[in-house]
Write a protein that holds these residues in place. Structure first.
Motif, mmCIF file in Angstrom:
data_model
loop_
_atom_site.group_PDB
_atom_site.id
_atom_site.type_symbol
_atom_site.label_atom_id
_atom_site.label_comp_id
_atom_site.label_asym_id
_atom_site.label_seq_id
_atom_site.Cartn_x
_atom_site.Cartn_y
_atom_site.Cartn_z
ATOM 1 N N MET A 1 11.951 6.847 -10.832
ATOM 2 C CA MET A 1 10.610 5.926 -10.547
ATOM 3 C C MET A 1 9.456 6.810 -10.152
ATOM 4 N N ASP A 2 8.561 6.521 -10.853
ATOM 5 C CA ASP A 2 7.112 7.228 -10.605
ATOM 6 C C ASP A 2 6.468 6.696 -9.372
ATOM 7 N N ILE A 3 6.801 7.375 -8.256
ATOM 8 C CA ILE A 3 6.687 6.812 -6.835
ATOM 9 C C ILE A 3 4.824 6.298 -6.791
ATOM 10 N N LYS A 4 4.080 7.531 -7.212
ATOM 11 C CA LYS A 4 2.670 7.452 -7.172
ATOM 12 C C LYS A 4 2.101 6.298 -7.921
ATOM 13 N N GLN A 5 2.801 6.135 -9.214
ATOM 14 C CA GLN A 5 2.109 5.047 -9.889
ATOM 15 C C GLN A 5 2.707 3.771 -9.440
ATOM 16 N N ALA A 6 4.001 3.728 -9.104
ATOM 17 C CA ALA A 6 4.529 2.228 -8.339
ATOM 18 C C ALA A 6 3.671 1.775 -7.240
ATOM 19 N N ARG A 7 3.295 3.011 -6.461
ATOM 20 C CA ARG A 7 2.583 2.546 -5.173
ATOM 21 C C ARG A 7 0.883 2.175 -5.586
ATOM 22 N N TYR A 8 0.417 2.834 -6.599
ATOM 23 C CA TYR A 8 -0.885 2.393 -7.275
ATOM 24 C C TYR A 8 -0.720 0.819 -7.596
ATOM 25 N N ASN A 9 0.304 0.754 -8.370
ATOM 26 C CA ASN A 9 0.365 -0.589 -9.097
ATOM 27 C C ASN A 9 0.460 -1.732 -8.193
ATOM 28 N N MET A 10 1.287 -1.506 -6.998
ATOM 29 C CA MET A 10 1.172 -2.510 -5.758
ATOM 30 C C MET A 10 -0.025 -2.720 -5.346
ATOM 31 N N VAL A 11 -0.836 -1.649 -5.028
ATOM 32 C CA VAL A 11 -2.119 -2.026 -4.521
ATOM 33 C C VAL A 11 -3.005 -2.734 -5.491
ATOM 34 N N GLU A 12 -3.120 -2.220 -6.737
ATOM 35 C CA GLU A 12 -4.012 -2.845 -7.699
ATOM 36 C C GLU A 12 -3.648 -4.224 -8.324
ATOM 37 N N GLN A 13 -2.196 -4.432 -8.541
ATOM 38 C CA GLN A 13 -1.811 -5.549 -9.012
ATOM 39 C C GLN A 13 -1.240 -6.683 -8.239
ATOM 40 N N GLN A 14 -0.860 -6.412 -6.923
ATOM 41 C CA GLN A 14 -0.487 -7.302 -5.724
ATOM 42 C C GLN A 14 -1.346 -7.482 -4.647
ATOM 43 N N ILE A 15 -1.841 -6.296 -3.924
ATOM 44 C CA ILE A 15 -2.673 -6.551 -3.102
ATOM 45 C C ILE A 15 -3.986 -6.812 -3.187
ATOM 46 N N ARG A 16 -4.853 -5.928 -3.795
ATOM 47 C CA ARG A 16 -6.383 -6.117 -4.113
ATOM 48 C C ARG A 16 -6.554 -7.643 -4.717
ATOM 49 N N PRO A 17 -5.701 -8.364 -5.505
ATOM 50 C CA PRO A 17 -6.150 -9.605 -6.154
ATOM 51 C C PRO A 17 -5.733 -10.667 -5.215
ATOM 52 N N TRP A 18 -5.233 -10.226 -3.798
ATOM 53 C CA TRP A 18 -4.947 -11.222 -2.985
ATOM 54 C C TRP A 18 -6.173 -11.075 -1.751
ATOM 55 N N ASP A 19 -7.246 -10.891 -2.558
ATOM 56 C CA ASP A 19 -8.506 -10.534 -1.442
ATOM 57 C C ASP A 19 -8.446 -9.697 -0.205
ATOM 58 N N VAL A 20 -7.488 -8.754 -0.688
ATOM 59 C CA VAL A 20 -7.531 -7.656 0.465
ATOM 60 C C VAL A 20 -8.361 -6.352 -0.364
ATOM 61 N N LEU A 21 -9.554 -6.396 0.242
ATOM 62 C CA LEU A 21 -10.858 -5.396 -0.465
ATOM 63 C C LEU A 21 -11.018 -4.444 0.627
ATOM 64 N N ASN A 22 -10.518 -4.487 2.128
ATOM 65 C CA ASN A 22 -11.310 -3.496 3.012
ATOM 66 C C ASN A 22 -10.460 -2.266 2.491
ATOM 67 N N GLN A 23 -11.393 -1.034 2.298
ATOM 68 C CA GLN A 23 -10.787 0.170 1.763
ATOM 69 C C GLN A 23 -10.262 0.924 2.857
ATOM 70 N N ASP A 24 -10.545 0.757 4.285
ATOM 71 C CA ASP A 24 -9.568 1.395 5.265
ATOM 72 C C ASP A 24 -8.097 0.834 4.981
ATOM 73 N N VAL A 25 -7.867 -0.485 4.699
ATOM 74 C CA VAL A 25 -6.623 -0.995 4.807
ATOM 75 C C VAL A 25 -5.738 -0.620 3.301
ATOM 76 N N LEU A 26 -6.717 -0.432 2.220
ATOM 77 C CA LEU A 26 -6.041 0.051 1.067
ATOM 78 C C LEU A 26 -5.602 1.381 0.858
ATOM 79 N N ASP A 27 -6.579 2.169 1.589
ATOM 80 C CA ASP A 27 -6.325 3.590 1.827
ATOM 81 C C ASP A 27 -5.246 4.098 2.653
ATOM 82 N N LEU A 28 -4.958 3.220 3.665
ATOM 83 C CA LEU A 28 -3.801 3.394 4.409
ATOM 84 C C LEU A 28 -2.471 3.039 3.815
ATOM 85 N N LEU A 29 -2.583 1.826 2.802
ATOM 86 C CA LEU A 29 -1.290 1.798 2.044
ATOM 87 C C LEU A 29 -0.856 3.125 1.261
ATOM 88 N N PHE A 30 -1.840 3.948 0.975
ATOM 89 C CA PHE A 30 -1.457 5.067 0.244
ATOM 90 C C PHE A 30 -0.900 6.027 1.014
#
Length: 217
Positions: free
Chosen positions: A1-30
């Motif tokens: 599994m490409d961990i880096k890509q999987a993490r990116y997909n989690m943020v962009e496909q699951q989390i950001r569409p659920w109205d999580v737009l705070n950049q500090d929170v998004l950065d923390l998930l990485f």
């Protein structure tokens, strides 16, 4: 599994569409490696939109629920946090990355021991872990700026409000399956609060959570 890509997909496909737009929170998930807190048997599911079983009838929250709760709580650097239900320790790590100090309590000793090992390995030295029953209250004379209940509760104990500093926030999932509400409660004055319903969800209950009084004929 490409961990880096999987993490990116989690943020962009699951989390950001659920109205999580705070950049500090998004950065923390990485920054905080979710895969390191997932049970070894479920490593391949670390970034999947599902609850991951932990044993003892408990599960990790979905990534989007973790992120949304973090965003709603708006944790500040000087905040002192109480987490009821340590579980895997991943949400504990996210809280600790933003707060001054985190007190986390779990009724399952194995969860406490495992989380302690992982948190120390990641360099989190501002977390105090306890094994105990905190579903109805966790006495602490210092009080808290933030309280998070990671299991649901049919009734929200008033005792938690008494632990919140004025301006403090509490995230709790209240109700019984299949309908529960994620709520954000803010302490507006000593013993007073206002609450808002954020969304509907359903998660496993806290062990020994307060129950409605039974109706007797």
């Amino acid at each position: 599994m490409d961990i880096k890509q999987a993490r990116y997909n989690m943020v962009e496909q699951q989390i950001r569409p659920w109205d999580v737009l705070n950049q500090d929170v998004l950065d923390l998930l990485f920054e905080v490696r979710r895969e390191d807190f997932v049970p070894e048997a479920h490593q391949a599911l670390a970034f999947v939109d599902m609850e991951i079983p932990l044993g003892h009838g408990q599960s990790m929250w979905t990534p989007r629920l973790e992120a949304r709760a973090l965003q709603e709580l708006a944790i500040r650097p000087g905040d002192r946090v109480l987490e009821v239900g340590t579980g895997s320790g991943y949400l504990t790590a996210l809280l600790a990355a933003q707060a001054d100090a985190v007190v986390s309590v779990d009724i399952v000793p194995e969860f406490t021991a495992s989380a302690m090992q992982k948190l120390r390995a990641h360099g989190f030295d501002n977390v105090m872990l306890h094994t105990g029953d905190a579903a109805r209250d966790w006495p602490d004379t210092s009080g808290f700026d933030v309280i998070v209940l990671t299991g649901s509760t049919p009734l929200l104990s008033d005792a938690f409000l008494q632990r919140l500093h004025v301006g403090g926030r509490m995230f709790a999932i209240v109700g019984e399956a299949p309908v529960m509400q994620a709520r954000l409660i803010t302490c507006t004055a000593p013993g007073a609060a206002r609450g808002v319903t954020l969304f509907e969800t359903c998660v496993a209950p806290l062990v020994n959570a307060p129950q409605p009084a039974a109706f007797v004929f």
